[in-house]
Each structure stands twice: as structure tokens, then as C-alpha cells.
Design a protein around this motif. Structure first.
Motif, PDB file in Angstrom:
ATOM      1  N   THR A 131       0.847  -1.193   0.000  1.00 41.81           N
ATOM      2  CA  THR A 131       0.000   0.000   0.000  1.00 41.81           C
ATOM      3  C   THR A 131       0.886   1.247   0.000  1.00 41.81           C
ATOM      4  O   THR A 131       0.689   2.170   0.783  1.00 41.81           O
ATOM      5  N   TRP A 132       1.842   1.257  -0.919  1.00 45.07           N
ATOM      6  CA  TRP A 132       2.800   2.358  -1.065  1.00 45.07           C
ATOM      7  C   TRP A 132       2.105   3.687  -1.280  1.00 45.07           C
ATOM      8  O   TRP A 132       2.615   4.734  -0.912  1.00 45.07           O
ATOM      9  N   PHE A 133       0.925   3.673  -1.873  1.00 46.64           N
ATOM     10  CA  PHE A 133       0.193   4.908  -2.175  1.00 46.64           C
ATOM     11  C   PHE A 133      -0.317   5.600  -0.922  1.00 46.64           C
ATOM     12  O   PHE A 133      -0.797   6.728  -0.989  1.00 46.64           O
ATOM     13  N   ASP A 134      -0.217   4.939   0.236  1.00 51.73           N
ATOM     14  CA  ASP A 134      -0.557   5.575   1.508  1.00 51.73           C
ATOM     15  C   ASP A 134       0.623   6.349   2.093  1.00 51.73           C
ATOM     16  O   ASP A 134       0.475   7.008   3.110  1.00 51.73           O
ATOM     17  N   HIS A 135       1.783   6.230   1.480  1.00 59.75           N
ATOM     18  CA  HIS A 135       2.987   6.936   1.926  1.00 59.75           C
ATOM     19  C   HIS A 135       3.191   8.156   1.027  1.00 59.75           C
ATOM     20  O   HIS A 135       3.593   8.004  -0.134  1.00 59.75           O
ATOM     21  N   PRO A 136       2.924   9.366   1.501  1.00 56.76           N
ATOM     22  CA  PRO A 136       3.066  10.553   0.650  1.00 56.76           C
ATOM     23  C   PRO A 136       4.460  10.706   0.027  1.00 56.76           C
ATOM     24  O   PRO A 136       4.582  11.119  -1.123  1.00 56.76           O
ATOM     25  N   VAL A 137       5.506  10.351   0.751  1.00 58.34           N
ATOM     26  CA  VAL A 137       6.855  10.462   0.204  1.00 58.34           C
ATOM     27  C   VAL A 137       7.033   9.479  -0.953  1.00 58.34           C
ATOM     28  O   VAL A 137       7.636   9.806  -1.976  1.00 58.34           O
ATOM     29  N   ALA A 138       6.487   8.291  -0.813  1.00 60.04           N
ATOM     30  CA  ALA A 138       6.574   7.291  -1.887  1.00 60.04           C
ATOM     31  C   ALA A 138       5.809   7.776  -3.111  1.00 60.04           C
ATOM     32  O   ALA A 138       6.278   7.639  -4.245  1.00 60.04           O
ATOM     33  N   VAL A 139       4.629   8.348  -2.900  1.00 60.27           N
ATOM     34  CA  VAL A 139       3.837   8.870  -4.025  1.00 60.27           C
ATOM     35  C   VAL A 139       4.632   9.954  -4.745  1.00 60.27           C
ATOM     36  O   VAL A 139       4.719   9.963  -5.975  1.00 60.27           O
ATOM     37  N   ALA A 140       5.230  10.861  -3.995  1.00 57.62           N
ATOM     38  CA  ALA A 140       5.991  11.958  -4.609  1.00 57.62           C
ATOM     39  C   ALA A 140       7.178  11.431  -5.410  1.00 57.62           C
ATOM     40  O   ALA A 140       7.385  11.826  -6.568  1.00 57.62           O
ATOM     41  N   ARG A 141       7.970  10.546  -4.816  1.00 61.98           N
ATOM     42  CA  ARG A 141       9.152  10.028  -5.507  1.00 61.98           C
ATOM     43  C   ARG A 141       8.780   9.174  -6.721  1.00 61.98           C
ATOM     44  O   ARG A 141       9.389   9.282  -7.774  1.00 61.98           O
ATOM     45  N   LEU A 142       7.778   8.318  -6.562  1.00 63.69           N
ATOM     46  CA  LEU A 142       7.368   7.465  -7.679  1.00 63.69           C
ATOM     47  C   LEU A 142       6.748   8.287  -8.801  1.00 63.69           C
ATOM     48  O   LEU A 142       6.933   7.971  -9.980  1.00 63.69           O
ATOM     49  N   HIS A 143       6.036   9.334  -8.456  1.00 60.73           N
ATOM     50  CA  HIS A 143       5.455  10.189  -9.495  1.00 60.73           C
ATOM     51  C   HIS A 143       6.563  10.877 -10.285  1.00 60.73           C
ATOM     52  O   HIS A 143       6.513  10.943 -11.518  1.00 60.73           O
ATOM     53  N   ALA A 144       7.570  11.383  -9.586  1.00 64.95           N
ATOM     54  CA  ALA A 144       8.695  12.021 -10.279  1.00 64.95           C
ATOM     55  C   ALA A 144       9.411  11.006 -11.184  1.00 64.95           C
ATOM     56  O   ALA A 144       9.773  11.321 -12.326  1.00 64.95           O
ATOM     57  N   CYS A 145       9.578   9.789 -10.702  1.00 64.59           N
ATOM     58  CA  CYS A 145      10.216   8.733 -11.490  1.00 64.59           C
ATOM     59  C   CYS A 145       9.359   8.400 -12.718  1.00 64.59           C
ATOM     60  O   CYS A 145       9.881   8.182 -13.813  1.00 64.59           O
TER      61      CYS A 145
END
Length: 190
Positions: free
Chosen positions: A110-124
Motif C-alpha cells: 500500500t505504497w500509495f498511503d505513503h506521501p513520500v513514496a507517491v511523490a518520488r514514484l510520481h517524479a520517477c
């Protein structure tokens, strides 16, 4: 008449460097064009306040087809962008690049519950969209994406101090590093 040009071999890496430079020149040319057009329109006029200029830049990016960074969006645009990101992460990134999670390389389902993960993955993901198109970045774009975007992103997300550090198999902790109660020393005196 004899040919006076010397014979020499060109190293293969040089061709990749040239392709990288071509992609950078294309990107910089686009930036220069955008900046010079903006300066030409503003010459002789008073500059607007920073807020209005920022809103115009966001609108210009959206009109040119450049998606805004996900953390700058509000619903329903955020939800729509997150759906696209989830589709890419679950359809491309997880099956193609992520091995079994371990203590050295964590992954939270449930990585999408981690705002930092969402930000980094979106940039990637944004970089992936740009760098996997040979028309804009040549044939070395995917290599650049792996080196400059995927590897650092995964190192940050999956590392022992990353946003998923508290998540283990069967246990998910979104705010595992955030204190639940503010220590008394941080409270304002009454």
C-alpha cells in the motif's frame, strides 16, 4: 591524391554521450524558447505579482501537455493522476523491477498511503514518460532513466531509513516515524 585523415576507432560510450547531449540540447532549446517568448511578451509591461505568474506557468504547462507534479494537485485531478501512477507502478515497476522485499529492500503493497513514496514514484514516472520516447531523447533515454531516476528513487524508497522502513510483511505503518504524542517540551507554555 592520398587521403590524409587518420584512422581511429570511436569508443561506443561516446555515441551514448552524444545522444545524451542531443537530448539535453533539445530540452534546453525548448526552455530557452519558452523563456524568450515570455520575456518578449513582458517587455514594456509591468510584471505581475508572483502568485499570478505562477498560476500562468501552471496553466501553460497543462496546455502544453506537461503534467503537473502530483503533490501540487487537488481532488479530483490528484485522484486521476494517482490512478495513472498506480497503474504504472503495479503494471510496469513492480513486476519488472522489484524483487522480493527484504530487510535491505523494503516494499509496501500500500505504497500509495505513503506521501513520500507517491511523490518520488510520481517524479520517477514523469521521467520515465519522457525518457522512453526515442523522439525526444534518442535511444539512450532508457539508460539515463535507469541511472538517474530509477536507481536513486528505489534506493531512497526501499532503504532502511526510507518511507517504507516500518513496513514489513503483513504489517503496514504509514506514519511509523511520526511521533503520536507531542513531547511536553514542544508544547507552548500556557
Amino acid at each position: 591524391m592520398a587521403d590524409d585523415t587518420p584512422d581511429f576507432e570511436v569508443p561506443m560510450g561516446l555515441f551514448q554521450d552524444i545522444e545524451d547531449l542531443k537530448a539535453q540540447v533539445v530540452a534546453l532549446s525548448a526552455q530557452v524558447k519558452a523563456l524568450t517568448e515570455g520575456v518578449g511578451e513582458a517587455s514594456g509591461e509591468a510584471f505581475e505579482d508572483d502568485t499570478a505568474a505562477g498560476e500562468e506557468a501552471d496553466t501553460a504547462d497543462e496546455e502544453e501537455g506537461f503534467p503537473p507534479f502530483i503533490l501540487l494537485l487537488d481532488s479530483p485531478q490528484y485522484d486521476e493522476e494517482l490512478r495513472g501512477l498506480i497503474e504504472w507502478v503495479e503494471g510496469v515497476l513492480v513486476p519488472g523491477y522489484l524483487a522480493e522485499p527484504s530487510s535491505d529492500a523494503r516494499w509496501c503493497p500500500t505504497w500509495f498511503d505513503h506521501p513520500v513514496a507517491v511523490a518520488r514514484l510520481h517524479a520517477c514516472w514523469l521521467a520515465w514518460q519522457e525518457l522512453t520516447d526515442p523522439a525526444t531523447c534518442g535511444y539512450t533515454g532508457p539508460s539515463v532513466w535507469h541511472r538517474d531516476h530509477l536507481d536513486p528513487c528505489m534506493a531512497q524508497l526501499r532503504g532502511s531509513s526510507g518511507p517504507m522502513a516500518g513496513c514489513t510483511k503483513g504489517e503496514h505503518q504509514v506514519d511509523h516515524r511520526m511521533p503520536g504524542i507531542v513531547p511536553s517540551a514542544w508544547k507552548q507554555a500556557t
